[in-house]
Design a protein around this motif. Structure first.
Motif, PDB file in Angstrom:
ATOM      1  N   ILE A  78      -8.257  53.897  71.971  1.00  0.00           N
ATOM      2  CA  ILE A  78      -7.266  53.343  71.283  1.00  0.00           C
ATOM      3  C   ILE A  78      -7.262  53.589  69.743  1.00  0.00           C
ATOM      4  N   GLY A  79      -5.923  53.694  69.411  1.00  0.00           N
ATOM      5  CA  GLY A  79      -5.671  54.224  67.753  1.00  0.00           C
ATOM      6  C   GLY A  79      -5.409  55.799  67.845  1.00  0.00           C
ATOM      7  N   ALA A  80      -6.151  56.580  68.822  1.00  0.00           N
ATOM      8  CA  ALA A  80      -5.894  58.116  68.764  1.00  0.00           C
ATOM      9  C   ALA A  80      -4.413  58.492  68.668  1.00  0.00           C
ATOM     10  N   LYS A  81      -4.309  59.388  67.685  1.00  0.00           N
ATOM     11  CA  LYS A  81      -3.223  60.033  67.496  1.00  0.00           C
ATOM     12  C   LYS A  81      -2.516  60.826  68.746  1.00  0.00           C
ATOM     13  N   VAL A  82      -1.474  60.657  69.171  1.00  0.00           N
ATOM     14  CA  VAL A  82      -0.698  61.359  70.176  1.00  0.00           C
ATOM     15  C   VAL A  82       0.638  62.027  69.861  1.00  0.00           C
ATOM     16  N   LYS A  83       0.990  62.894  70.474  1.00  0.00           N
ATOM     17  CA  LYS A  83       2.516  63.469  70.363  1.00  0.00           C
ATOM     18  C   LYS A  83       3.198  63.785  71.655  1.00  0.00           C
ATOM     19  N   VAL A  84       4.449  63.844  71.755  1.00  0.00           N
ATOM     20  CA  VAL A  84       5.139  64.086  72.779  1.00  0.00           C
ATOM     21  C   VAL A  84       4.997  65.511  73.338  1.00  0.00           C
ATOM     22  N   VAL A  85       4.910  65.653  74.690  1.00  0.00           N
ATOM     23  CA  VAL A  85       4.892  67.050  75.309  1.00  0.00           C
ATOM     24  C   VAL A  85       5.834  66.776  76.447  1.00  0.00           C
ATOM     25  N   PHE A  86       6.783  67.921  76.679  1.00  0.00           N
ATOM     26  CA  PHE A  86       7.694  67.772  77.876  1.00  0.00           C
ATOM     27  C   PHE A  86       7.127  68.585  79.023  1.00  0.00           C
ATOM     28  N   LYS A  87       7.081  68.105  80.056  1.00  0.00           N
ATOM     29  CA  LYS A  87       6.576  68.597  81.550  1.00  0.00           C
ATOM     30  C   LYS A  87       7.679  68.687  82.436  1.00  0.00           C
ATOM     31  N   ALA A  88       7.839  70.086  82.994  1.00  0.00           N
ATOM     32  CA  ALA A  88       8.561  70.368  83.883  1.00  0.00           C
ATOM     33  C   ALA A  88       8.555  69.353  85.042  1.00  0.00           C
ATOM     34  N   THR A  89       9.709  69.319  85.848  1.00  0.00           N
ATOM     35  CA  THR A  89       9.800  68.382  86.938  1.00  0.00           C
ATOM     36  C   THR A  89      10.192  69.420  88.042  1.00  0.00           C
ATOM     37  N   ASP A  90      10.230  68.686  89.244  1.00  0.00           N
ATOM     38  CA  ASP A  90      10.731  69.629  90.214  1.00  0.00           C
ATOM     39  C   ASP A  90      12.033  69.736  90.415  1.00  0.00           C
ATOM     40  N   GLY A  91      12.667  70.940  90.973  1.00  0.00           N
ATOM     41  CA  GLY A  91      13.704  70.997  91.148  1.00  0.00           C
ATOM     42  C   GLY A  91      14.502  71.307  89.958  1.00  0.00           C
ATOM     43  N   ALA A  92      15.843  71.300  89.502  1.00  0.00           N
ATOM     44  CA  ALA A  92      16.467  71.837  88.206  1.00  0.00           C
ATOM     45  C   ALA A  92      16.525  70.590  87.378  1.00  0.00           C
ATOM     46  N   GLY A  93      16.072  69.291  87.468  1.00  0.00           N
ATOM     47  CA  GLY A  93      16.192  68.410  86.585  1.00  0.00           C
ATOM     48  C   GLY A  93      15.515  68.670  85.309  1.00  0.00           C
ATOM     49  N   PRO A  94      15.783  67.785  84.335  1.00  0.00           N
ATOM     50  CA  PRO A  94      15.306  67.885  82.937  1.00  0.00           C
ATOM     51  C   PRO A  94      13.898  67.460  82.909  1.00  0.00           C
ATOM     52  N   PRO A  95      13.040  68.094  81.850  1.00  0.00           N
ATOM     53  CA  PRO A  95      11.791  67.677  81.771  1.00  0.00           C
ATOM     54  C   PRO A  95      11.487  66.208  81.375  1.00  0.00           C
ATOM     55  N   LEU A  96      10.057  65.838  81.725  1.00  0.00           N
ATOM     56  CA  LEU A  96       9.837  64.539  81.310  1.00  0.00           C
ATOM     57  C   LEU A  96       9.076  64.405  80.065  1.00  0.00           C
ATOM     58  N   PRO A  97       9.265  63.455  79.011  1.00  0.00           N
ATOM     59  CA  PRO A  97       8.369  63.314  77.769  1.00  0.00           C
ATOM     60  C   PRO A  97       7.212  62.355  78.455  1.00  0.00           C
ATOM     61  N   LEU A  98       6.265  63.216  78.121  1.00  0.00           N
ATOM     62  CA  LEU A  98       4.717  62.386  78.169  1.00  0.00           C
ATOM     63  C   LEU A  98       4.075  62.818  76.762  1.00  0.00           C
ATOM     64  N   PHE A  99       2.929  62.079  76.662  1.00  0.00           N
ATOM     65  CA  PHE A  99       2.019  62.299  75.699  1.00  0.00           C
ATOM     66  C   PHE A  99       0.802  62.917  75.839  1.00  0.00           C
ATOM     67  N   THR A 100       0.196  63.781  74.737  1.00  0.00           N
ATOM     68  CA  THR A 100      -1.030  64.301  74.755  1.00  0.00           C
ATOM     69  C   THR A 100      -1.636  63.894  73.421  1.00  0.00           C
ATOM     70  N   LEU A 101      -2.775  64.262  73.284  1.00  0.00           N
ATOM     71  CA  LEU A 101      -3.687  64.033  71.960  1.00  0.00           C
ATOM     72  C   LEU A 101      -3.012  64.924  70.829  1.00  0.00           C
ATOM     73  N   ALA A 102      -2.725  64.437  69.821  1.00  0.00           N
ATOM     74  CA  ALA A 102      -2.387  65.430  68.581  1.00  0.00           C
ATOM     75  C   ALA A 102      -3.531  66.042  68.002  1.00  0.00           C
TER      76      ALA A 102
END
Ligand SMILES: [Zn+2]
Length: 129
Positions: free
Chosen positions: A105-129
């Protein structure tokens, strides 16, 4: 640990700009023209005062508000939780591409975009900064 696959989102007229921006590596939120507050997920009308809203690019940075780790899963351990964005809104998300034992709790994180199946847009998820 096997690589997780993500279902492609289905954009609609209200969310199309969000997914188009995601494909360009931009994470959009919405700001109300009336009360000036920001919110997520993006909505045409402000959830606080029903005012009209405008798209705005988020810095994609925040801190972990809360999280949980599921250790037994066919695809390996994964983590779900809430991030409080620098701009204010709190987002329910997955934490990916990081050592889950270092999440706190309180850890700094940043958005990361992960590819999805097919030709759809990527998903914004989070990873440690
Ligand atoms: Zn408002």
């Amino acid at each position: 640990m096997s690589e997780r696959t993500y279902l492609a989102p289905t954009p609609n007229p209200e969310t199309e700009p969000f997914w188009t921006a995601a494909a360009q590596g931009k994470f959009l939120i919405k700001r109300c023209r009336e009360c000036k507050d920001v919110h997520y997920y993006p909505r045409a009308l402000c959830p606080f005062c029903l005012g009209e809203t405008d798209w705005e690019e988020s810095r994609g940075e925040g801190v972990v508000y809360s999280f949980t780790i599921t250790r037994r899963s066919p695809t390996g351990p994964y983590s779900l939780g809430y991030v409080t964005l620098a701009e204010g809104p709190r987002i329910y998300t997955n934490f990916v591409d990081c050592d889950l034992e270092k999440l706190h709790i309180g850890a700094k994180v940043k958005v990361v975009f992960k590819a999805t199946d097919g030709a759809g847009p990527p998903l914004p998820l989070f990873t440690l900064a």
